[in-house]
Write an enzyme that holds these catalytic residues in place. Structure first.
Site, PDB file in Angstrom:
ATOM      1  N   SER A   1       1.041  40.140 -33.268  1.00  0.00           N
ATOM      2  CA  SER A   1       2.275  40.903 -33.082  1.00  0.00           C
ATOM      3  C   SER A   1       3.404  40.570 -34.050  1.00  0.00           C
ATOM      4  CB  SER A   1       2.755  40.754 -31.643  1.00  0.00           C
ATOM      5  OG  SER A   1       2.987  39.395 -31.353  1.00  0.00           O
TER       6      SER A   1
ATOM      7  N   LYS B   1       8.337  44.814 -33.221  1.00  0.00           N
ATOM      8  CA  LYS B   1       9.600  45.226 -32.600  1.00  0.00           C
ATOM      9  C   LYS B   1      10.289  46.368 -33.345  1.00  0.00           C
ATOM     10  CE  LYS B   1      10.189  42.146 -29.165  1.00  0.00           C
ATOM     11  NZ  LYS B   1      10.493  42.497 -27.766  1.00  0.00           N
TER      12      LYS B   1
END
Lengths: 314, 314
Positions: free
Chosen positions: B299, B49
């Site tokens: 991720s 992110k």
């Protein structure tokens, strides 16, 4: 001695993992120095022990290889010897306590080793291993007190200096002293001014006492969470090497160790076993003031679910 | 679109971590292919992110930067926006639910963000954010449905192809579709023949349904352990991009997810959060047959102690 580590490095090429060196801005800010973490938790079998096992076993004569090798260990050394045996097509016999975790037994057997169980309450693993060794003509691969094992363990530091450049300080865990003496010889070989510090749990401070008094001390069955450092004492070979090459020894508390495992987990996203974080624990607890460029050997990542859950919930 | 990702990569240089790519002989043998794991758990704030937040915020005009930015998120996006604000000296306001974990609140505040709490039972975070945004003239940084955010997320794949060479297949988690669409555009930009597959939890399969029916589906508050994929649906921008660039979508069970977190922990020594292992879970559960060289985006690695202890003891 330094040359034996360079040779070991050549021998390990293409067989051992070249483990990554991790850095963290958070960690650097926290301790006010550049910290380089050598991630031996990413080594084959999850710990540096692979290096010493591969170096010593691959050096055996053809006859010795044909006869097979034997080791006694309930931990990472057993798996390292078993895996090397599988890689080099050498039969391995591992003497393990009958209360060893099922996962470790399974992993060792999975590498094709013959596992001989003993009762740690009533039998001596050394005597049992010696008996089998003599009966079957096997070569014993000791967990730390062996020059080829020490040279193999030293290659992690050689690699670290290659990756991070010459370091001013190196912190490494100390159990039987194989990793510590190998690391110290390697570090001094590259940079004579590098300060090498060994770190032990307070509860298993035999090497610290031995280092400070220059007389071998022993601590039996210490109750530390750092199971890789529960060895009784330094060895006949490692003790003089530690005295010669290591600058200082420090201890850390069980809380320091737990905190460092948590830091590795939450901040670094690394799974490191309690014995593996000792260097980091010394730094985070401020028992050691780092120099400008300080390396830490994170020696392994083999931790069971129960222990990690306990640490995370501490 | 590919050009926007290359530009984002330039913008991130020196600010985002170049995260390592890990491989594992055990994993390769298990699935019969070369697997390259892109470790975004080692990215700043512990998740990819950061890339989208940095790319979108650094592109703002001087006036917008001076006014400040706002974001709503209880997870990784909040911390990413807060950290980028700190790095670029831009004031950040984060709208967070009043039941967000204390550690996440503390981390977000620690980056200097103003945290506005809301009651998720009675208030809409979108409405609240919109109100504050208009009152204070702030720029909203959405968690996924924004071209600059998507371009930023795509840089992880660009980097992966740089590090591992052109890949035949890429597996990536799918929540709101920012990472998935960015990754797909990047992968196809480098190798048009790369098969890109998005992976969702069965319990949160809105994107799968949307993909297969070409009509937007929603799933509200899915009870999956993969909290990063609890988004209601793909976005206005990500949905058409996923339809255009992604080859297929698959789902994995909660058990598959738990098993993949365990595999990452015990075999790879990596801390990966449940949402982060979706691609690995698809492979280990054999829901996807890998091609010769297959990449997986891990991720993120932000998992709390309770969830990890539960997974380790499963």
């Amino acid at each position: 001695m330094f040359k034996t580590i360079i040779n070991a490095g050549q021998r390990l090429k293409g067989h051992a993992n070249i483990t990554p060196v991790m850095t963290s801005g958070t960690l650097n800010n926290l301790v006010g120095a550049e910290i380089y973490l050598k991630c031996e938790n990413f080594q084959k079998i999850g710990a540096f022990k692979f290096r010493g096992a591969f170096n010593s076993i691959s050096k055996l004569s053809d006859k010795e290889k044909l006869q097979g090798v034997i080791a006694y260990s309930s931990g990472n050394h057993a798996q390292a010897v078993a895996l090397v045996g599988k890689m080099l097509d050498i039969h391995t016999t591992i003497v393990m306590p009958n209360n060893a975790p099922a996962t470790k037994l399974a992993a060792t057997k999975g590498y094709g080793a013959t596992v001989i169980k003993y009762d740690p309450e009533t039998e001596s693993r050394e005597d049992l291993a010696l008996k089998i060794q003599e009966e079957q003509g096997l070569t014993l691969i000791p967990p730390f007190d062996h020059l080829d094992v020490i040279a193999g363990q030293g290659t992690a530091t050689l690699e670290l200096f290659d990756q991070a450049g010459p370091l001013d300080m190196l912190l490494t865990p100390c159990g039987g002293g194989g990793l510590l003496s190998g690391s110290a010889i390697a570090a001094k070989g590259v940079n004579l001014d590098c300060t090498v510090i060994g770190v032990e749990p307070e509860l298993a401070d035999d090497a610290c006492k031995s280092f400070k008094t220059k007389t071998l001390h022993t601590v039996k069955n210490p109750a530390t969470i750092a199971d890789g450092t529960r060895t009784t004492s330094l060895g006949k070979i490692t003790f003089p090497l530690v005295l010669e090459y290591v600058n200082d020894m420090v201890t850390v508390s069980e809380e320091d160790i737990i905190h460092a495992v948590q830091f590795s987990f939450f901040r670094m996203k690394l799974v490191v076993e309690p014995s593996g974080v000792l260097g980091l624990a010394a730094l985070l607890s401020k028992r050691v003031v780092p120099k400008e460029k300080t390396g830490i050997i994170l020696s392994g990542g083999n931790i069971d679910a129960e222990t990690m859950a306990m640490i995370l919930n501490s």
